[in-house]
Design an enzyme around this catalytic site. Sequence first.
Site, PDB file in Angstrom:
ATOM      1  N   HIS A  58       0.806  -1.218   0.000  1.00  0.00           N
ATOM      2  CA  HIS A  58       0.000   0.000   0.000  1.00  0.00           C
ATOM      3  C   HIS A  58       0.844   1.277   0.000  1.00  0.00           C
ATOM      4  O   HIS A  58       1.965   1.296   0.502  1.00  0.00           O
ATOM      5  CB  HIS A  58      -0.904   0.030   1.236  1.00  0.00           C
ATOM      6  CG  HIS A  58      -1.801  -1.157   1.333  1.00  0.00           C
ATOM      7  ND1 HIS A  58      -2.193  -1.688   2.544  1.00  0.00           N
ATOM      8  CD2 HIS A  58      -2.407  -1.930   0.391  1.00  0.00           C
ATOM      9  CE1 HIS A  58      -2.989  -2.728   2.339  1.00  0.00           C
ATOM     10  NE2 HIS A  58      -3.129  -2.892   1.046  1.00  0.00           N
ATOM     11  N   LYS A  68       5.515   6.083   7.657  1.00  0.00           N
ATOM     12  CA  LYS A  68       4.949   5.152   8.638  1.00  0.00           C
ATOM     13  C   LYS A  68       6.037   4.652   9.578  1.00  0.00           C
ATOM     14  O   LYS A  68       7.176   4.442   9.158  1.00  0.00           O
ATOM     15  CB  LYS A  68       4.314   3.943   7.940  1.00  0.00           C
ATOM     16  CG  LYS A  68       3.120   4.298   7.082  1.00  0.00           C
ATOM     17  CD  LYS A  68       2.573   3.079   6.372  1.00  0.00           C
ATOM     18  CE  LYS A  68       1.377   3.468   5.498  1.00  0.00           C
ATOM     19  NZ  LYS A  68       0.890   2.314   4.729  1.00  0.00           N
ATOM     20  N   TYR A 128       0.838   1.171  13.925  1.00  0.00           N
ATOM     21  CA  TYR A 128       1.747   2.047  13.197  1.00  0.00           C
ATOM     22  C   TYR A 128       1.274   3.484  13.201  1.00  0.00           C
ATOM     23  O   TYR A 128       0.092   3.775  13.202  1.00  0.00           O
ATOM     24  CB  TYR A 128       2.005   1.546  11.777  1.00  0.00           C
ATOM     25  CG  TYR A 128       0.804   1.353  10.890  1.00  0.00           C
ATOM     26  CD1 TYR A 128       0.451   2.305   9.942  1.00  0.00           C
ATOM     27  CD2 TYR A 128       0.049   0.187  10.971  1.00  0.00           C
ATOM     28  CE1 TYR A 128      -0.631   2.107   9.103  1.00  0.00           C
ATOM     29  CE2 TYR A 128      -1.039  -0.020  10.138  1.00  0.00           C
ATOM     30  CZ  TYR A 128      -1.369   0.945   9.204  1.00  0.00           C
ATOM     31  OH  TYR A 128      -2.452   0.755   8.382  1.00  0.00           O
ATOM     32  N   ASP A 167      -6.432  -6.071  -2.395  1.00  0.00           N
ATOM     33  CA  ASP A 167      -5.048  -6.472  -2.618  1.00  0.00           C
ATOM     34  C   ASP A 167      -4.924  -7.537  -3.706  1.00  0.00           C
ATOM     35  O   ASP A 167      -3.919  -7.587  -4.420  1.00  0.00           O
ATOM     36  CB  ASP A 167      -4.408  -6.960  -1.318  1.00  0.00           C
ATOM     37  CG  ASP A 167      -4.199  -5.831  -0.320  1.00  0.00           C
ATOM     38  OD1 ASP A 167      -4.267  -4.654  -0.716  1.00  0.00           O
ATOM     39  OD2 ASP A 167      -3.965  -6.134   0.870  1.00  0.00           O
TER      40      ASP A 167
END
Length: 192
Positions: A58, A68, A128, A167
């Site tokens: 992603h 991130k 995250y 995905d």
Amino acid sequence: MTVSSPVRLIHPKRFGDDRGWFTEVYSEKAFDAVGISVRFVQDNHSLSRPMGTLRGLHYQTPPFGQDKLVRCVVGSIFDVAVDIRRGSPTYGKWVGAELSAENGCQLFIPIGFAHGFLTLTPDAQVSYKCSNVYAPANDGGIRWNDPDIGIVWPLPEGVSPTLSAKDEKAQMLKEFVSPFEYDGNPLQPLEF
């Protein structure tokens, strides 16, 4: 920690005694001192029940790109970053590391890298930090098994991962037109 590498494996110190341990997982001052000057604005937390769940690869496009800081708080994952910055000599290359509740490692993934992970244990939880908010119109993905990238996912032979519908149909790298520019820092191997 290699200061010139854009993706960094971070080993927070743990201070333990007979009660357990304490760790500081993020300090703006400490991260700034090693060249990670990012303001995080959102924390995300995921639970993946089946072992072999794969989330990714992603990214979010500008102006909603996301840095991130990823860690696994329950179980373990294989965490991956793929260079998708146009003009980069390491375009399409990847690095990966095992992050677990036991090892406490974190992966810093800057804007311009696609991110994904595979759960190595059942009921894995990942937390995250993100430097920008989720923007559905800017959300994108690259296929997890793109042969031009060639990620070596630690899956048993013949076993397919559990994927989301999104995905499963993500684009291939050769179809991707990158909005991310190379900043002069090529992807380097992670320092363990």
